[in-house]
Write a protein that holds these residues in place. Structure first.
Motif, short mmCIF file in Angstrom:
data_model
loop_
_atom_site.label_atom_id
_atom_site.label_comp_id
_atom_site.label_asym_id
_atom_site.label_seq_id
_atom_site.Cartn_x
_atom_site.Cartn_y
_atom_site.Cartn_z
N UNK A 133 0.81 -1.22 0.00
CA UNK A 133 0.00 0.00 0.00
C UNK A 133 0.84 1.27 0.00
N UNK A 134 2.12 1.15 0.31
CA UNK A 134 3.00 2.32 0.32
C UNK A 134 3.40 2.76 -1.09
N UNK A 135 3.21 1.88 -2.07
CA UNK A 135 3.49 2.25 -3.47
C UNK A 135 2.44 3.29 -3.88
N UNK A 136 2.87 4.44 -4.41
CA UNK A 136 1.91 5.50 -4.77
C UNK A 136 0.83 5.01 -5.74
N UNK A 137 -0.39 5.48 -5.52
CA UNK A 137 -1.53 5.09 -6.36
C UNK A 137 -1.77 6.11 -7.48
N UNK A 138 -1.25 7.33 -7.28
CA UNK A 138 -1.38 8.38 -8.29
C UNK A 138 -0.05 9.11 -8.40
N UNK A 139 0.07 9.94 -9.43
CA UNK A 139 1.26 10.77 -9.55
C UNK A 139 1.22 11.84 -8.48
N UNK A 140 2.39 12.23 -8.01
CA UNK A 140 2.54 13.29 -7.00
C UNK A 140 1.78 13.01 -5.72
N UNK A 141 1.62 11.75 -5.39
CA UNK A 141 0.94 11.38 -4.14
C UNK A 141 1.91 11.58 -2.98
N UNK A 142 1.46 12.25 -1.91
CA UNK A 142 2.33 12.35 -0.74
C UNK A 142 2.49 10.97 -0.10
N UNK A 143 3.59 10.74 0.59
CA UNK A 143 3.77 9.42 1.21
C UNK A 143 2.70 9.15 2.27
N UNK A 144 2.24 7.91 2.31
CA UNK A 144 1.23 7.52 3.29
C UNK A 144 1.89 7.25 4.63
N UNK A 145 1.19 7.56 5.68
CA UNK A 145 1.69 7.30 7.04
C UNK A 145 0.95 6.08 7.59
N UNK A 146 1.34 4.89 7.11
CA UNK A 146 0.74 3.64 7.59
C UNK A 146 1.49 3.18 8.83
N UNK A 147 0.78 3.03 9.93
CA UNK A 147 1.42 2.66 11.18
C UNK A 147 1.32 1.17 11.50
N UNK A 148 0.14 0.59 11.20
CA UNK A 148 -0.08 -0.79 11.62
C UNK A 148 -1.20 -1.42 10.81
N UNK A 149 -1.07 -2.72 10.59
CA UNK A 149 -2.13 -3.50 9.95
C UNK A 149 -2.72 -4.41 11.02
N UNK A 150 -4.02 -4.29 11.21
CA UNK A 150 -4.70 -5.10 12.22
C UNK A 150 -5.63 -6.08 11.53
N UNK A 151 -5.47 -7.34 11.83
CA UNK A 151 -6.35 -8.35 11.28
C UNK A 151 -7.50 -8.53 12.27
N UNK A 152 -8.69 -8.09 11.88
CA UNK A 152 -9.84 -8.17 12.78
C UNK A 152 -10.59 -9.48 12.61
N UNK A 153 -10.42 -10.12 11.46
CA UNK A 153 -10.99 -11.45 11.20
C UNK A 153 -9.96 -12.20 10.38
N UNK A 154 -9.79 -13.48 10.70
CA UNK A 154 -8.77 -14.25 9.97
C UNK A 154 -9.13 -15.73 10.05
N UNK A 155 -9.64 -16.27 8.95
CA UNK A 155 -10.02 -17.69 8.91
C UNK A 155 -9.42 -18.32 7.67
N UNK A 156 -8.68 -19.40 7.88
CA UNK A 156 -8.14 -20.16 6.76
C UNK A 156 -8.86 -21.49 6.73
N UNK A 157 -9.46 -21.87 5.59
CA UNK A 157 -10.16 -23.15 5.46
C UNK A 157 -9.61 -23.91 4.29
#
Length: 157
Positions: A133-157
């Motif tokens: 998600x840190x890869x820019x999605x548009x030209x001249x995009x300011x850098x994103x400040x992503x702090x943490x990824x939280x998995x609120x649901x996680x099921x592997x079947x």
């Protein structure tokens, strides 16, 4: 001779007056400096006690087919919430949600179930989400400040 002793008395009084005046000035300056330091310490203490509310962006849960492993086709059902450091990053991600979901879907679908079942695998996946998600999605995009990824649901079947 009487005039010289009278003149020296005036000189002594002027000297005493100047010493008192300079002492009063030094005391006033010291008071102001000490007062500012106390104000600075108080304002820093107030800034430390101010609590900033975290900024979260919830992404709707995904169901994806995982890459085949020894057990055949498997599914991953995952809910993700991103913690960002600033409102601008949240708004940018929200505006580009189709791109965000597409990037996450391609990332998740390339994983095998055995990679995702351990805590280390989940942490590695969280790091990969931030990288993707840190890869820019548009030209001249300011850098994103992503702090943490939280998995609120996680099921592997």
């Amino acid at each position: 001779m009487a005039e010289s002793s009278n003149g020296s008395k005036k000189l002594i009084w002027i000297m005493v007056f100047l010493v008192l005046l300079s002492s009063a000035g030094a005391a006033a300056a010291l008071y102001m400096v000490m007062g500012r330091d106390a104000d600075t310490d108080t304002s820093e203490a107030q800034q430390v006690t101010e609590r900033q509310a975290p900024i979260f962006l919830r992404i709707e849960p995904f169901t994806v087919n995982l890459a085949d492993d020894t057990h055949g086709s498997r599914l991953l059902y995952v809910g993700v919430t991103l913690r960002v450091g600033e409102e601008q990053s949240k708004e940018l991600l929200d505006e580009h949600m189709p791109q965000v979901r597409s990037r996450l879907l391609t990332l998740f679908s390339g994983k095998q179930a055995t990679e995702l079942t351990s805590p280390e695998g989940k942490q590695q996946l969280a790091n990969e989400v931030i990288d993707r998600l840190s890869v820019p999605m548009t030209e001249n995009q300011p850098p994103l400040d992503l702090r943490e990824v939280l998995f609120t649901e996680f099921i592997v079947q």
